[in-house]
Design an enzyme around this catalytic site. Structure first.
Site, PDB file in Angstrom:
ATOM      1  CG  ASP A  99     -19.772 -21.354 -59.054  1.00 58.47           C
ATOM      2  OD1 ASP A  99     -20.641 -21.571 -59.916  1.00 58.47           O
ATOM      3  OD2 ASP A  99     -18.864 -22.145 -58.778  1.00 58.47           O
ATOM      4  CG  ASP A 201     -23.671 -24.854 -61.087  1.00 53.93           C
ATOM      5  OD1 ASP A 201     -22.645 -25.510 -60.917  1.00 53.93           O
ATOM      6  OD2 ASP A 201     -24.805 -25.250 -60.758  1.00 53.93           O
ATOM      7  CD  GLU A 252     -20.928 -27.652 -64.443  1.00 51.36           C
ATOM      8  OE1 GLU A 252     -20.382 -28.600 -63.888  1.00 51.36           O
ATOM      9  OE2 GLU A 252     -21.934 -27.083 -63.977  1.00 51.36           O
ATOM     10  CG  HIS A 328     -16.460 -27.805 -57.403  1.00 51.08           C
ATOM     11  ND1 HIS A 328     -16.283 -27.134 -58.596  1.00 51.08           N
ATOM     12  CD2 HIS A 328     -17.794 -27.981 -57.270  1.00 51.08           C
ATOM     13  CE1 HIS A 328     -17.453 -26.923 -59.152  1.00 51.08           C
ATOM     14  NE2 HIS A 328     -18.400 -27.420 -58.373  1.00 51.08           N
ATOM     15  CG  ASP A 329     -18.491 -30.675 -59.808  1.00 48.50           C
ATOM     16  OD1 ASP A 329     -18.849 -30.671 -58.617  1.00 48.50           O
ATOM     17  OD2 ASP A 329     -18.957 -29.890 -60.662  1.00 48.50           O
TER      18      ASP A 329
HETATM   19  C1  GLC Z   1     -22.499 -28.186 -61.131  1.00 47.30           C
HETATM   20  C2  GLC Z   1     -21.579 -27.964 -59.969  1.00 47.30           C
HETATM   21  C3  GLC Z   1     -21.776 -29.073 -58.988  1.00 47.30           C
HETATM   22  C4  GLC Z   1     -23.197 -29.018 -58.505  1.00 47.30           C
HETATM   23  C5  GLC Z   1     -24.199 -29.027 -59.659  1.00 47.30           C
HETATM   24  C6  GLC Z   1     -25.529 -28.540 -59.207  1.00 47.30           C
HETATM   25  O1  GLC Z   1     -22.211 -29.339 -61.835  1.00 47.30           O
HETATM   26  O2  GLC Z   1     -20.259 -27.831 -60.410  1.00 47.30           O
HETATM   27  O3  GLC Z   1     -20.876 -29.010 -57.920  1.00 47.30           O
HETATM   28  O4  GLC Z   1     -23.477 -30.100 -57.682  1.00 47.30           O
HETATM   29  O5  GLC Z   1     -23.825 -28.175 -60.709  1.00 47.30           O
HETATM   30  O6  GLC Z   1     -25.472 -27.170 -58.913  1.00 47.30           O
END
Ligand code: GLC
Ligand code: CA
Length: 554
Positions: A99, A201, A252, A328-329
């Site tokens: 990540d 991320d 992402e 995980h989100d």
């Molecule tokens: C992304 C991650 C999430 C995190 C956010 C801030 O959306 O997947 O888990 O809280 O970024 O890093």
């Protein structure tokens, strides 16, 4: 430079290290635990592992707040444990994706501590500092995703710094070329240890609008995506690191729409290989509601079909899709959109069929392969997620736009913690995840839902996934075939046709807990071969609840 596009034939499995397997009884999953389960993952058949962050971190946001990018957090193990894991994975032909959290760091990162000193310090401009307004208030009305303002006052520097997430997650200043070089060096470091790629991320947030215009609605998070120099920065990273070092990158991208996704993933543009869209995950959210993700409503399946289809057609020949329902989100898909009670097996396999029949790289989130469910009995205190608590404060306590009861009801459907409960290995205490006290409560259904139970069942979800993964490896058409949505307006049946070398393939699922008649349009196809089917019966003109299959037709 053209990359080895191994991911186009791959299925990737996401591990949430904190909750996968604890080998030393401290209640926290660790890297040794992941290594121990390589045989399990090999058995499943996946090609790569994506690990949520394992770097040194105060864990304000479960590791998405990094204090040192080159150091494994002692709570997960040592750097050597990580190198060993990479080696064991590689011996088993499993690639490792880490990540990459580079929109922000932790406030405990040395760079930030130095930056707070200001002046001509080398790190002074590593973050986004702005003066207060004349009245002392924040530079603008931007909100943080975790609630409250996106600006935090720093006493020692007498300025505000920007944080799109927690105040302990200051945003990096990508305008500063030294920041970018520091990040690229970190990527080179992990490449030298064998890492094969990155999940990036919120990479679409790295460029900011330095005019800092107010949002129409205070404390909201618009203006935080696709900043003016985003493509330029990502392209530079591609040229400096991703292409020359042959590293895969999946970004992402919360705001991307199917029609502009190609700008990030078209190979011609040399930016990213795939992106995770959020679009299809919002089909159970009331649009434009002030309560954001807590404005929950039943999923609109017609809309889900429309969105997934638009991504299939827009990116066909133009880029590559990343396919997912869980991470995980995201809460568990069968608890959100399916039926996690009497049709748990059927709905888990139905959603899997629909996803794995598409063009793109399927991602499986730990536990999805055994049909893990949301935790149905969590109280406000059981939830640990900073997003949930920050939003509770903002919406329930301060703005009072949603009642505590409705908020908790929505949380029961969509809280990120549902994905983060310990992996359920067996029916021993704490689901075999730890001999200690788990950092987050174990899902109370673990005696019934766990890996051991699933594997010994004649309706094993794991076995179904195994078969889907095998199909992905063996059937070239899954990778290459065109896409055509059938029955676009049908509220229950998700069906599509894929065509390759004059052959037709039908992927179909009844996404409802009612038996339905197969519409005439589909009855006309004659089944030539069944690749996979989640009911032990012949395919007929009636669809049982959540019945689904992949077949060759004419
Ligand atoms: C992304 C991650 C999430 C995190 C956010 C801030 O959306 O997947 O888990 O809280 O970024 O890093
Ligand atoms: Ca541990």
């Amino acid at each position: 430079m053209s990359k080895n596009e191994w991911w186009k034939d791959a299925v990737i499995y996401q591990v949430y290290p904190k909750s996968f397997l604890d080998t030393n009884g401290d209640g926290i999953g660790d890297i040794k635990g992941i290594e121990q389960k390589i045989p399990y993952l090999k058995e499943l058949g996946i090609d790569a592992l994506w690990l949520s962050p394992v770097y040194l971190s105060p864990q304000i946001d479960n590791g998405y707040d990094i204090a040192d990018y080159r150091q494994i957090d002692p709570m997960f193990g040592t750097n050597q444990d990580m190198f060993d894991l990479i080696e064991t994975a590689h011996e088993n032909k499993i690639r490792i994706i880490m990540d990459f959290v580079a929109n922000h760091t932790s406030d405990q990162c040395l760079w930030f501590k130095e930056s707070c000193k200001g002046g001509d310090n080398f790190f002074s401009d590593f973050y986004i500092w702005q003066d207060a307004k004349a009245d002392g208030s924040a530079p603008n009305n931007w909100g943080s995703s975790f609630g409250g303002s996106a600006w935090e006052w720093n006493d020692s520097r007498q300025q505000y710094y920007l944080h799109y997430y927690a105040k302990e997650q200051p945003d990096l200043n990508w305008e500063n070329p030294h920041v970018r070089q520091y990040i690229y060096d970190m990527m080179r470091f992990w490449k030298s240890k064998g890492v094969d790629g990155w999940r990036m991320d919120v990479v679409t947030s790295i460029s900011k609008d330095w005019n800092f215009p107010d949002n129409t609605r205070p404390l909201t998070t618009s203006n935080q995506q696709n900043g003016p120099r985003m493509h330029e920065f990502i392209h530079e990273m591609n040229q400096e690191v991703l292409a020359p070092l042959d590293m895969m990158a999946v970004g992402e991208s919360p705001a991307a729409k199917s029609y502009d996704a190609w700008e990030l993933v078209s190979p011609k543009r040399e930016e990213l290989d795939m992106i995770f869209t959020f679009e299809h995950m919002h089909v159970d959210r009331k649009k434009g509601d002030v309560n954001g993700r807590w404005a929950h409503q039943p999923a609109d399946i017609v809309q889900l079909k429309e969105i997934l289809s638009s991504w299939q057609t827009e990116l066909f020949g133009n880029g590559w899709n990343a396919l997912y329902f869980e991470n995980h989100d995201r809460a568990r898909v069968i608890s959100r959109w399916g039926n996690d009670q009497e049709y748990r097996y059927e709905s888990a396999t139905a959603f899997a069929t629909i996803l794995h029949g598409l063009q793109g790289t399927p991602f499986i989130f730990q536990g999805e392969e055994i049909g893990m469910t949301n935790a149905s009995d969590f109280t406000l205190d059981d939830y640990k997620d900073i997003e949930l608590h920050g939003n509770y404060q903002q919406y329930v306590e301060k703005a009072q736009t949603i009642s505590a009861q409705d908020f908790l009801k929505a949380a029961g459907k969509v809280s990120r913690d549902h994905a983060r409960t310990p992996m359920q290995w067996d029916d021993t205490i704490n689901a075999g995840f730890t001999t200690g006290t788990p950092w987050l409560k174990t899902n109370s259904r673990y005696p019934e839902i766990n890996v051991a139970a699933d594997l010994s069942s004649d309706r094993s979800i794991f076995t179904y996934y195994q078969k889907l993964i095998q199909l992905r490896h063996e059937e070239k058409w899954l990778k290459e075939a065109s896409y055509q949505l059938l029955l676009p307006k049908d509220p229950a049946i998700f069906a599509y046709l894929r065509k390759f070398e004059n052959q037709n393939y039908l992927v179909l699922a009844n996404l409802s807990d009612q038996a339905v008649d197969l519409p005439k349009e589909i009855q006309d196809y004659q089944v030539l071969k069944t690749f996979i089917h989640n009911y032990p019966k012949e395919i007929s003109t009636k669809l049982a609840p959540y019945e689904s299959y992949i077949v060759k037709v004419q």
